[in-house]
Design a protein around this motif. Sequence first.
Motif, PDB file in Angstrom:
ATOM      1  N   ARG A 349       0.830  -1.203   0.000  1.00 34.06           N
ATOM      2  CA  ARG A 349       0.000   0.000   0.000  1.00 34.06           C
ATOM      3  C   ARG A 349       0.866   1.255   0.000  1.00 34.06           C
ATOM      4  O   ARG A 349       0.357   2.354   0.188  1.00 34.06           O
ATOM      5  CB  ARG A 349      -0.921  -0.009   1.232  1.00 34.06           C
ATOM      6  CG  ARG A 349      -2.203   0.759   1.061  1.00 34.06           C
ATOM      7  CD  ARG A 349      -2.999   0.857   2.339  1.00 34.06           C
ATOM      8  NE  ARG A 349      -2.357   1.694   3.345  1.00 34.06           N
ATOM      9  CZ  ARG A 349      -2.974   2.177   4.414  1.00 34.06           C
ATOM     10  NH1 ARG A 349      -4.244   1.879   4.619  1.00 34.06           N
ATOM     11  NH2 ARG A 349      -2.343   2.921   5.283  1.00 34.06           N
ATOM     12  N   TYR A 350       2.164   1.074  -0.208  1.00 36.55           N
ATOM     13  CA  TYR A 350       3.153   2.147  -0.244  1.00 36.55           C
ATOM     14  C   TYR A 350       3.496   2.710   1.127  1.00 36.55           C
ATOM     15  O   TYR A 350       4.192   3.720   1.225  1.00 36.55           O
ATOM     16  CB  TYR A 350       2.715   3.313  -1.165  1.00 36.55           C
ATOM     17  CG  TYR A 350       2.150   2.899  -2.493  1.00 36.55           C
ATOM     18  CD1 TYR A 350       2.943   2.271  -3.445  1.00 36.55           C
ATOM     19  CD2 TYR A 350       0.821   3.130  -2.809  1.00 36.55           C
ATOM     20  CE1 TYR A 350       2.429   1.888  -4.675  1.00 36.55           C
ATOM     21  CE2 TYR A 350       0.287   2.749  -4.032  1.00 36.55           C
ATOM     22  CZ  TYR A 350       1.096   2.126  -4.956  1.00 36.55           C
ATOM     23  OH  TYR A 350       0.589   1.742  -6.175  1.00 36.55           O
ATOM     24  N   ASP A 351       3.004   2.085   2.217  1.00 36.13           N
ATOM     25  CA  ASP A 351       3.392   2.554   3.545  1.00 36.13           C
ATOM     26  C   ASP A 351       4.899   2.420   3.691  1.00 36.13           C
ATOM     27  O   ASP A 351       5.482   1.361   3.405  1.00 36.13           O
ATOM     28  CB  ASP A 351       2.679   1.747   4.626  1.00 36.13           C
ATOM     29  CG  ASP A 351       1.197   2.070   4.696  1.00 36.13           C
ATOM     30  OD1 ASP A 351       0.857   3.262   4.682  1.00 36.13           O
ATOM     31  OD2 ASP A 351       0.383   1.137   4.768  1.00 36.13           O
ATOM     32  N   SER A 352       5.521   3.487   4.168  1.00 43.68           N
ATOM     33  CA  SER A 352       6.980   3.542   4.210  1.00 43.68           C
ATOM     34  C   SER A 352       7.436   4.327   5.432  1.00 43.68           C
ATOM     35  O   SER A 352       6.707   5.167   5.966  1.00 43.68           O
ATOM     36  CB  SER A 352       7.533   4.235   2.955  1.00 43.68           C
ATOM     37  OG  SER A 352       7.054   3.624   1.770  1.00 43.68           O
ATOM     38  N   VAL A 353       8.664   4.050   5.855  1.00 41.27           N
ATOM     39  CA  VAL A 353       9.311   4.839   6.890  1.00 41.27           C
ATOM     40  C   VAL A 353      10.406   5.667   6.218  1.00 41.27           C
ATOM     41  O   VAL A 353      11.320   5.117   5.593  1.00 41.27           O
ATOM     42  CB  VAL A 353       9.918   3.955   7.987  1.00 41.27           C
ATOM     43  CG1 VAL A 353      10.775   4.783   8.946  1.00 41.27           C
ATOM     44  CG2 VAL A 353       8.811   3.251   8.768  1.00 41.27           C
TER      45      VAL A 353
END
Length: 360
Positions: A349-353
Amino acid sequence: MEGIVAQVKSLAQGVDGATHNSILQSLRELYLSLETRQDTMQRISYAHLEPILVKIGLDLNLFNILAESETPLTIGQLCDRTSAASDLLVGAVKETGEDTFMANNITKHLSDSLAPALLALPEFLAQTKYQDITSPVNTPLQKAFNTDLPGFLWAQTQPDVFRYFNQFMMAQHADMPHWLDSYPIEQRSQGLEPEQTLFVDIGGGIGHQCMALRERLPTVKNKVILQDLDVVVAQAIKHEGVEAMAYDFWQPQPIKGGRFYYMRNIMHDYPEEKAVIILKNVISALGTDSVILIDDMVLPGSGVHFHATQIDITMMSVLASHERTITQWYALIEKAGLKIKQIYTYNTRYDSVLECVPAE
């Protein structure tokens, strides 16, 4: 047809997230390609019914009743337990027989929505001549709920909405990969000073990320601090290894020299000028080995999955903000006086740090 359905279900069993999303996207494109003109009109004309019926089901506690039942329930049993007429008992449930229902996978994961604000979007855009939504006090949310307050302040005046929001923030990443599985937290936690704070979760809700960190680093005894508004931390989950602190991120950060300053889904709530203020309030507290961890979507420049675009439109409609592409992230971080050391994307879902430090 049954053979094709069975084959697709078999294909989707036990696959990774990227393959799962690819299958769903392919099926969606196939469905749209097979629609007749009448099918298309029906889908668009009645699309608004789904969130409305879900809201009715939530108000009746219908989904919880079904999810907690080990056996199917008849329409009569549901009427008794909800005090509603049988014709109103509709929603995302599985029909197992005539007038008999049970929970399905959708029933078990439903939460409340901001449907009224989204339904107000067409009229709002027409009135504003289809210009960008840039003010958090002039969005479809204000129109839908007849308020002058920005979204988060309005939610705090609505106990049920605020409770649902905190539950949603807890549940939205359920069954998804976790940021701690991708970010090298063990390595980055080395060399702490005895009194140095390990982790400050800014705007951290009721504490789920703090607890996850404690479980990941059980031998590290340095402080883990949950920060949010007093009305939020009052609902925080009690944990002996987490210190709850009332804090407004529009003010300078009071915890100085911590190792990690973490913000999950904070930046996407605000337009650029507001996001810069929040970041600069954190920068003022950084020590020589401090890093800022921004946990948010990082979108590609093209071919964005429709799940992300749905969230993007929601952010615009209720908060005058948006999800950001990688180019927009670099521009924002630079404007705040930071630089991105590395980006760790941990789910499809493109969640990134985004690991950020002061610019040299």
